[in-house]
Design a protein around this motif. Structure first.
Motif, PDB file in Angstrom:
ATOM      1  N   THR A 117     -15.103 -43.629  14.391  1.00 18.76           N
ATOM      2  CA  THR A 117     -14.197 -42.489  14.543  1.00 18.76           C
ATOM      3  C   THR A 117     -14.653 -41.513  15.609  1.00 18.76           C
ATOM      4  O   THR A 117     -13.849 -41.034  16.419  1.00 18.76           O
ATOM      5  N   HIS A 118     -15.963 -41.205  15.628  1.00 15.17           N
ATOM      6  CA  HIS A 118     -16.445 -40.109  16.466  1.00 15.17           C
ATOM      7  C   HIS A 118     -17.260 -40.552  17.677  1.00 15.17           C
ATOM      8  O   HIS A 118     -17.327 -39.814  18.667  1.00 15.17           O
ATOM      9  N   VAL A 119     -17.889 -41.705  17.623  1.00 18.04           N
ATOM     10  CA  VAL A 119     -18.788 -42.119  18.703  1.00 18.04           C
ATOM     11  C   VAL A 119     -18.139 -43.147  19.627  1.00 18.04           C
ATOM     12  O   VAL A 119     -18.203 -43.032  20.854  1.00 18.04           O
ATOM     13  N   LEU A 120     -17.508 -44.138  19.039  1.00 18.00           N
ATOM     14  CA  LEU A 120     -16.962 -45.227  19.852  1.00 18.00           C
ATOM     15  C   LEU A 120     -15.859 -44.788  20.821  1.00 18.00           C
ATOM     16  O   LEU A 120     -15.884 -45.187  22.000  1.00 18.00           O
ATOM     17  N   PRO A 121     -14.878 -43.981  20.400  1.00 17.65           N
ATOM     18  CA  PRO A 121     -13.816 -43.599  21.355  1.00 17.65           C
ATOM     19  C   PRO A 121     -14.324 -42.928  22.628  1.00 17.65           C
ATOM     20  O   PRO A 121     -13.956 -43.354  23.734  1.00 17.65           O
ATOM     21  N   ALA A 166     -20.605 -46.572   9.440  1.00 13.70           N
ATOM     22  CA  ALA A 166     -19.759 -47.360  10.335  1.00 13.70           C
ATOM     23  C   ALA A 166     -18.460 -46.623  10.647  1.00 13.70           C
ATOM     24  O   ALA A 166     -17.992 -46.623  11.792  1.00 13.70           O
ATOM     25  N   ARG A 167     -17.865 -45.997   9.620  1.00 16.70           N
ATOM     26  CA  ARG A 167     -16.630 -45.240   9.853  1.00 16.70           C
ATOM     27  C   ARG A 167     -16.874 -44.065  10.792  1.00 16.70           C
ATOM     28  O   ARG A 167     -16.056 -43.780  11.675  1.00 16.70           O
ATOM     29  N   GLY A 168     -18.006 -43.388  10.612  1.00 22.51           N
ATOM     30  CA  GLY A 168     -18.327 -42.271  11.494  1.00 22.51           C
ATOM     31  C   GLY A 168     -18.517 -42.722  12.931  1.00 22.51           C
ATOM     32  O   GLY A 168     -18.065 -42.058  13.869  1.00 22.51           O
ATOM     33  N   PHE A 169     -19.162 -43.870  13.108  1.00 25.48           N
ATOM     34  CA  PHE A 169     -19.366 -44.401  14.458  1.00 25.48           C
ATOM     35  C   PHE A 169     -18.038 -44.761  15.103  1.00 25.48           C
ATOM     36  O   PHE A 169     -17.776 -44.433  16.262  1.00 25.48           O
ATOM     37  N   PRO A 177     -27.864 -51.113  -4.586  1.00 26.18           N
ATOM     38  CA  PRO A 177     -27.040 -51.846  -3.617  1.00 26.18           C
ATOM     39  C   PRO A 177     -25.698 -51.173  -3.363  1.00 26.18           C
ATOM     40  O   PRO A 177     -25.215 -51.116  -2.228  1.00 26.18           O
ATOM     41  N   GLY A 178     -25.059 -50.646  -4.418  1.00 18.65           N
ATOM     42  CA  GLY A 178     -23.767 -49.997  -4.239  1.00 18.65           C
ATOM     43  C   GLY A 178     -23.862 -48.763  -3.357  1.00 18.65           C
ATOM     44  O   GLY A 178     -23.036 -48.547  -2.472  1.00 18.65           O
ATOM     45  N   ALA A 179     -24.887 -47.941  -3.589  1.00 20.44           N
ATOM     46  CA  ALA A 179     -25.065 -46.728  -2.787  1.00 20.44           C
ATOM     47  C   ALA A 179     -25.379 -47.074  -1.341  1.00 20.44           C
ATOM     48  O   ALA A 179     -24.919 -46.405  -0.406  1.00 20.44           O
ATOM     49  N   LEU A 180     -26.172 -48.148  -1.162  1.00 21.38           N
ATOM     50  CA  LEU A 180     -26.525 -48.565   0.199  1.00 21.38           C
ATOM     51  C   LEU A 180     -25.290 -49.051   0.956  1.00 21.38           C
ATOM     52  O   LEU A 180     -25.102 -48.730   2.135  1.00 21.38           O
ATOM     53  N   ARG A 181     -24.443 -49.799   0.269  1.00 23.34           N
ATOM     54  CA  ARG A 181     -23.218 -50.279   0.917  1.00 23.34           C
ATOM     55  C   ARG A 181     -22.296 -49.122   1.262  1.00 23.34           C
ATOM     56  O   ARG A 181     -21.660 -49.103   2.317  1.00 23.34           O
TER      57      ARG A 181
END
Length: 284
Positions: free
Chosen positions: A31-35, A26-29, A15-19
């Motif tokens: 930072t790099h995709v959403l803007p 989510a951070r990558g999305f 569970p920890g690794a999955l989180r």
């Protein structure tokens, strides 16, 4: 319950690794995709509003998609002659760029090494390079047509003469900036000319060389679009010019979108190769 039913379908994930993985994704999305998605979406919305007004000079995005739907879904059609799909047009342009750019890489790196290594060559050739590199790409086209008497090699020559200058200049700068300690080590271990070139010179200058290669490939793509507008035949540049003569503005907008995407892809490919060759030390 049977043995088969008792077997797990997949190994249980921690569970920890999955989180952690989900948070990283989510951070990558964000930072790099959403803007870029937000910016592009806003620009398309503004374009749609302006293009939908009565008397608008340019078609809206929805109108472009409607007008060019057949070109989008059937990019590989071939009805003979110049009547081919937009994928064939792009492929023809990419072939010309591949030929001209490849020649520019070989000649440019060679001349860059010569100028970087030899003070005499630097003093003799650098003024000539500085003058010729300021000549606009299309200014070379009449000369190349007169010399080759054919549009295909003329376009390749225009690509070559346009893209070679940043390769020469960046390579020579990289060679001149090789640390003196590297040169001293080469003398101590008595490397021959080939060994010094392969083991010292090229690895040390590679970040500069690939910076020049990135600039060169971008200039190659710019030059072929302009050249093909004048030489005719199959190619995305002539496709754009022919669409203008036929007042097909939607076709032009679609072609420009493809041109931008292909140019971006070419730059990314050269940057990726540069990172692999220089092991991440390149600015590319």
């Amino acid at each position: 319950m049977s043995t088969l039913e008792s077997l797990p379908l997949a190994p249980p994930a921690a569970p920890g690794a999955l989180r952690t993985w989900a948070a990283s994704l989510a951070r990558g999305f964000m930072t790099h995709v959403l803007p870029p998605l937000v910016i592009v979406g806003f620009l398309v919305l503004v374009w749609q509003v302006l293009g939908s007004r009565p008397g608008a000079a340019l078609p809206s995005p929805s109108k472009v998609v409607q007008d060019t739907w057949e070109l989008i879904v059937h990019p590989w059609y071939d009805h003979g002659g110049n009547d081919v799909g937009i994928a064939w047009q792009l492929l023809a342009s990419l072939k010309r760029v591949a030929y001209g750019y490849s020649i520019a890489v070989v000649v440019g790196v060679s001349l860059g090494v010569l100028v970087g290594q030899s003070t005499w060559a630097l003093r003799g050739l650098d003024p000539l390079f500085q003058i010729l590199r300021t000549v606009p790409p299309l200014a070379w086209l009449p000369i190349s047509l007169a010399g080759f008497r054919d549009g295909h090699p003329s376009a390749i020559f225009v690509i070559f003469i346009t893209s070679i200058w940043p390769i020469i200049i960046n390579t020579s700068i990289g060679i001149r900036n090789i640390p003196e300690d590297y040169r001293n080590v080469a003398k101590v271990i008595r490397l021959n000319g080939y060994e010094y070139f392969a083991k010292i010179m090229l690895p040390a200058a590679a970040p500069f060389i690939f910076s020049g290669l990135r600039i060169g490939v971008g200039l190659s793509w710019l030059a072929i679009i302009a050249a093909e507008m004048l030489i005719g035949g199959v190619g995305i540049g002539f496709f754009i010019w022919d669409a203008w003569n036929s007042s097909r503005l939607s076709d032009i907008i679609l072609a420009l979108l493809y041109v931008g995407l292909v140019g971006f892809a070419l730059d990314r490919v050269v940057a990726f190769i540069g990172r692999k060759v220089t092991r991440g030390t390149s600015a590319a």
